[in-house]
Scaffold this motif. Sequence first.
Motif, PDB file in Angstrom:
ATOM      1  N   LEU B 107       0.703  -1.231  -0.118  1.00  0.00           N
ATOM      2  CA  LEU B 107      -0.011  -0.089  -0.087  1.00  0.00           C
ATOM      3  C   LEU B 107       0.911   1.303   0.004  1.00  0.00           C
ATOM      4  CD1 LEU B 107      -2.836   1.049  -0.086  1.00  0.00           C
ATOM      5  CD2 LEU B 107      -2.631   0.915   2.642  1.00  0.00           C
ATOM      6  N   GLN B 108       1.905   1.258   0.717  1.00  0.00           N
ATOM      7  CA  GLN B 108       2.790   2.432   0.725  1.00  0.00           C
ATOM      8  C   GLN B 108       3.539   2.659  -0.529  1.00  0.00           C
ATOM      9  OE1 GLN B 108       5.193   1.047   3.994  1.00  0.00           O
ATOM     10  NE2 GLN B 108       4.208   2.396   5.757  1.00  0.00           N
ATOM     11  N   ASN B 109       3.809   1.559  -1.319  1.00  0.00           N
ATOM     12  CA  ASN B 109       4.497   1.731  -2.532  1.00  0.00           C
ATOM     13  C   ASN B 109       3.310   2.376  -3.247  1.00  0.00           C
ATOM     14  OD1 ASN B 109       6.865   0.299  -4.034  1.00  0.00           O
ATOM     15  ND2 ASN B 109       6.419  -1.209  -2.186  1.00  0.00           N
ATOM     16  N   ILE B 110       2.062   2.114  -3.380  1.00  0.00           N
ATOM     17  CA  ILE B 110       0.973   2.645  -4.119  1.00  0.00           C
ATOM     18  C   ILE B 110       0.792   4.291  -3.765  1.00  0.00           C
ATOM     19  CG2 ILE B 110      -1.437   2.735  -4.867  1.00  0.00           C
ATOM     20  CD1 ILE B 110      -0.939  -0.296  -4.279  1.00  0.00           C
ATOM     21  N   LEU B 112       2.755   6.546  -2.158  1.00  0.00           N
ATOM     22  CA  LEU B 112       3.871   7.315  -1.950  1.00  0.00           C
ATOM     23  C   LEU B 112       3.911   8.701  -3.028  1.00  0.00           C
ATOM     24  CD1 LEU B 112       6.916   8.077  -0.939  1.00  0.00           C
ATOM     25  CD2 LEU B 112       7.747   6.666  -2.648  1.00  0.00           C
ATOM     26  N   ALA B 113       3.475   8.230  -4.254  1.00  0.00           N
ATOM     27  CA  ALA B 113       3.613   9.083  -5.287  1.00  0.00           C
ATOM     28  C   ALA B 113       2.469  10.080  -5.054  1.00  0.00           C
ATOM     29  CB  ALA B 113       3.812   8.549  -6.672  1.00  0.00           C
ATOM     30  N   PRO B 114       1.186   9.672  -4.919  1.00  0.00           N
ATOM     31  CA  PRO B 114       0.164  10.639  -4.722  1.00  0.00           C
ATOM     32  C   PRO B 114       0.392  11.436  -3.755  1.00  0.00           C
ATOM     33  CG  PRO B 114      -0.516   8.251  -5.158  1.00  0.00           C
ATOM     34  CD  PRO B 114       0.769   8.239  -5.006  1.00  0.00           C
ATOM     35  N   MET B 115       0.966  10.966  -2.429  1.00  0.00           N
ATOM     36  CA  MET B 115       1.044  11.943  -1.351  1.00  0.00           C
ATOM     37  C   MET B 115       2.131  13.037  -1.514  1.00  0.00           C
ATOM     38  SD  MET B 115       0.581   9.107   1.731  1.00  0.00           S
ATOM     39  CE  MET B 115       1.550   9.983   2.882  1.00  0.00           C
ATOM     40  N   ARG B 116       3.256  12.587  -2.011  1.00  0.00           N
ATOM     41  CA  ARG B 116       4.448  13.493  -2.273  1.00  0.00           C
ATOM     42  C   ARG B 116       4.079  14.409  -3.584  1.00  0.00           C
ATOM     43  NH1 ARG B 116       5.700  13.146   2.876  1.00  0.00           N
ATOM     44  NH2 ARG B 116       5.581  11.112   3.546  1.00  0.00           N
ATOM     45  N   VAL B 117       3.954  13.787  -4.713  1.00  0.00           N
ATOM     46  CA  VAL B 117       3.813  14.571  -6.046  1.00  0.00           C
ATOM     47  C   VAL B 117       2.445  15.481  -6.179  1.00  0.00           C
ATOM     48  CG1 VAL B 117       4.109  14.632  -8.353  1.00  0.00           C
ATOM     49  CG2 VAL B 117       5.280  12.832  -6.898  1.00  0.00           C
ATOM     50  N   ARG B 122      -2.841  11.354   3.760  1.00  0.00           N
ATOM     51  CA  ARG B 122      -2.752   9.998   3.655  1.00  0.00           C
ATOM     52  C   ARG B 122      -4.010   9.267   3.734  1.00  0.00           C
ATOM     53  NH1 ARG B 122       1.630   7.365   6.030  1.00  0.00           N
ATOM     54  NH2 ARG B 122       2.608   9.391   6.509  1.00  0.00           N
ATOM     55  N   ALA B 123      -5.033   9.772   4.422  1.00  0.00           N
ATOM     56  CA  ALA B 123      -6.333   8.960   4.217  1.00  0.00           C
ATOM     57  C   ALA B 123      -6.694   8.966   2.808  1.00  0.00           C
ATOM     58  CB  ALA B 123      -7.406   9.796   5.120  1.00  0.00           C
ATOM     59  N   GLU B 124      -6.832  10.086   2.091  1.00  0.00           N
ATOM     60  CA  GLU B 124      -7.050  10.036   0.832  1.00  0.00           C
ATOM     61  C   GLU B 124      -6.499   9.107   0.139  1.00  0.00           C
ATOM     62  OE1 GLU B 124      -7.695  13.844  -2.327  1.00  0.00           O
ATOM     63  OE2 GLU B 124      -6.576  14.078  -0.388  1.00  0.00           O
ATOM     64  N   ALA B 125      -5.149   8.983   0.002  1.00  0.00           N
ATOM     65  CA  ALA B 125      -4.352   8.279  -0.670  1.00  0.00           C
ATOM     66  C   ALA B 125      -4.501   6.831  -0.381  1.00  0.00           C
ATOM     67  CB  ALA B 125      -2.892   8.699  -0.598  1.00  0.00           C
ATOM     68  N   ASN B 126      -4.834   6.515   1.016  1.00  0.00           N
ATOM     69  CA  ASN B 126      -5.073   5.010   1.370  1.00  0.00           C
ATOM     70  C   ASN B 126      -6.126   4.564   0.841  1.00  0.00           C
ATOM     71  OD1 ASN B 126      -2.782   4.802   2.688  1.00  0.00           O
ATOM     72  ND2 ASN B 126      -3.434   4.989   4.831  1.00  0.00           N
ATOM     73  N   ARG B 156       1.460  -6.964  -9.930  1.00  0.00           N
ATOM     74  CA  ARG B 156       0.064  -6.487  -9.867  1.00  0.00           C
ATOM     75  C   ARG B 156       0.150  -5.188  -9.133  1.00  0.00           C
ATOM     76  NH1 ARG B 156      -4.221 -10.946  -8.660  1.00  0.00           N
ATOM     77  NH2 ARG B 156      -2.428 -11.912  -7.852  1.00  0.00           N
ATOM     78  N   VAL B 157       0.983  -5.191  -7.928  1.00  0.00           N
ATOM     79  CA  VAL B 157       1.261  -3.955  -6.988  1.00  0.00           C
ATOM     80  C   VAL B 157       1.760  -2.958  -7.940  1.00  0.00           C
ATOM     81  CG1 VAL B 157       2.430  -2.799  -5.126  1.00  0.00           C
ATOM     82  CG2 VAL B 157       1.266  -5.065  -5.064  1.00  0.00           C
ATOM     83  N   ALA B 158       2.783  -3.374  -8.632  1.00  0.00           N
ATOM     84  CA  ALA B 158       3.504  -2.154  -9.616  1.00  0.00           C
ATOM     85  C   ALA B 158       2.430  -1.345 -10.417  1.00  0.00           C
ATOM     86  CB  ALA B 158       4.606  -2.870 -10.438  1.00  0.00           C
ATOM     87  N   ILE B 159       1.606  -2.346 -11.067  1.00  0.00           N
ATOM     88  CA  ILE B 159       0.418  -1.674 -12.083  1.00  0.00           C
ATOM     89  C   ILE B 159      -0.416  -0.719 -11.283  1.00  0.00           C
ATOM     90  CG2 ILE B 159      -1.540  -2.054 -13.406  1.00  0.00           C
ATOM     91  CD1 ILE B 159      -0.143  -4.812 -14.181  1.00  0.00           C
ATOM     92  N   ALA B 160      -0.865  -1.283 -10.000  1.00  0.00           N
ATOM     93  CA  ALA B 160      -1.673  -0.312  -9.007  1.00  0.00           C
ATOM     94  C   ALA B 160      -0.860   0.938  -8.879  1.00  0.00           C
ATOM     95  CB  ALA B 160      -1.986  -1.090  -7.906  1.00  0.00           C
ATOM     96  N   ARG B 161       0.548   0.764  -8.600  1.00  0.00           N
ATOM     97  CA  ARG B 161       1.358   1.975  -8.228  1.00  0.00           C
ATOM     98  C   ARG B 161       1.271   2.942  -9.303  1.00  0.00           C
ATOM     99  NH1 ARG B 161       7.679   1.214  -7.150  1.00  0.00           N
ATOM    100  NH2 ARG B 161       7.551   0.779  -9.282  1.00  0.00           N
ATOM    101  N   ALA B 162       1.496   2.588 -10.542  1.00  0.00           N
ATOM    102  CA  ALA B 162       1.450   3.523 -11.800  1.00  0.00           C
ATOM    103  C   ALA B 162       0.207   4.005 -11.822  1.00  0.00           C
ATOM    104  CB  ALA B 162       1.990   2.515 -12.942  1.00  0.00           C
TER     105      ALA B 162
END
Lengths: 392, 254
Positions: B107-110, B112-117, B122-126, B156-162
């Motif tokens: 989940l943190q992998n996914i 990270l970018a929405p929160m930082r960029v 955090r709640a929204e991103a989670n 699949r996590v990597a796809i979700a992250r992108a």
Amino acid sequence: MPPPITVVGPLAWLRQNLFSGWGNGLTTVLVGAALVWLLLQIGQWAVTEARWSVITNNLRLFLIGQFPADQAWRVWLNLAIISVLGGLSAGVYGQSTRALAITLAACQLILAALILASPLGIVPALALAFNAALVLVAFVVGLRGLVPRRPIAIGWLLSLPISFLLLSGMAGTPLPSISTNAWGGLLLTVLIATVGILLSFPLGVLLALGRRSQLPAVRILSTGYIELIRGVPLVTILFMADIILPLFLPGEWRLDRVARAMGGVTLFSAAYVAENVRGGLQAIPTGQIEASQALGLSTTQMNIHVVLPQALRSVIPANVGLFISLLKDTTLVTIIGLAELLGIGRAVLAQPESFGAYLEVYVFVAGVFFVLCYAMSQASYRLERALGVGTR
Amino acid sequence: MTDEAAQAGANEIIVARDVHKWFGQLHVLRGINLTVKAGEVVVIFGASGSGKSTFIRTINRLEEHQRGEIIVDGIELTNDIRNIAAIRSEIGMVFQSFNLFPHLTALQNITLAPMRVRSHSRAEANTAGMKLLERVGIPEQADKYPAQLSGGQQQRVAIARALAMNPKIMLFDEPTSALDPEMISEVLDVMQSLARDTGMTMICVTHEMGFARAVADRMVFFDEGLIVEEGPPQQIFEAPTQARTRQFLSQILH
């Protein structure tokens, strides 16, 4: 089919490992006898011959140097602040800081026991025992989630300046000013080492990043600094900080001698931290950097959230090794006239009443260093284990 | 430019014109021309060393092209760092070797970018991250670290992250070639539903010909840094016009 039985009892273990043949049995007996004889000799010296009174009578000197006895409470209070912060952190942040709290409590308990055996009286011993208890109480409070994270982080940031204010005081306030020339013994050793570690770490990380920077000026300056400092012995740097630095500064800028020593140790150690961290940075696969870029992270964000957490974790053992040697290298500040633990030891030996007590003094100083270094090394193992979750 | 041409241009989300790239003396891209329309699924295939991976990596500037132009959603890729950032924020990328961040949970992998960029909370991103994990079928793995997941789950996590950055375009660089055979289909299924259900613009470098036949709007054959042949899957599989395409296909289809 059940697996073969591999667990053996102590007797079988002895037979297998120590008495597997005539030759091995004989060796075991001889070496064992020699060890027992040696331990008995040392034990006999420690119990009957050694004049431990040299240590206990001078314990205040060993612990805080010439720091005024009636102001010693400021040191204990300072430790109390650190104890509370350490305990709270262990409760709130969990495993990674728990080792620090355990170390704090254990070291203060050992000191309290030492003080009880000395003419220093029961009050400082009680204060230190109280501090150890504070660690536990703060830990429970932190564990219950009664304190949010931010104030603790701010507390740690403020703890260093507060410690300095508390220890050096200021004329005209309830805390009379105490010259840093009076700081000494274990207090000075721990202060120089702590400041050196805390400041050289971020400086070293910046230097390591600078050495890999795309900007030529930053890269050349960082590389030049690292190579220059690594090419010079610490003693030379301490002399430079002590003698040459004031020549370049305007006359009214009188940089404190202890501050100069701290600066020297910090600048020296930063170059080594930088090289350790660079090793960690090189181990990060390019895929991590590409993934960060593809997600749109800026270089700074990538360094903070992706690269450094992985790189720093992998260099914990190397950095702790470095910090342990930094702690021991603080003994070199004797050379510029500061009385840290070893320096105090030699001052004590110069007293007529402790004439000839070399062994006692050096064994004690070595023991204190061993306890500190061992605590650091244990703390680093725990930190590694706590941070190792899920990597590999 | 006529109105009609402008209309067509607006629909073209990726335009590559005469793209060249050298690695030292090696001329790996020798003039690639490719236009991708919004919502199109393009499969790129070809022998290893043909420049296909290098080409899709130039689209989000993981590799710099040295001649020609690449225009993504109306923005030309230049050395201007703002342009690169703008284009990267519209493109998601999935790598052959997953490249998940090993020190962060799935989940943190996914998030990270929405929160930082994107500065999401955090709640929204989670919440968004959990939705994405459900979409790729592994919400129960949210708190596991990459090393605790199988290859298929990691990809699949990597796809979700992108996807978490809401990209307009997804690039897949051989997403299944590092996977054990039994895990390939779980990843392809996710990619297939992505193409079908969301109309995402996708460029996939892959040798999964079943996937290409089922999902691709167009297939592009790379050989020695050039596009040798392109066309709809049916044409590529049944009536390839170039001898080299025929030869390559006969080597990978038995």
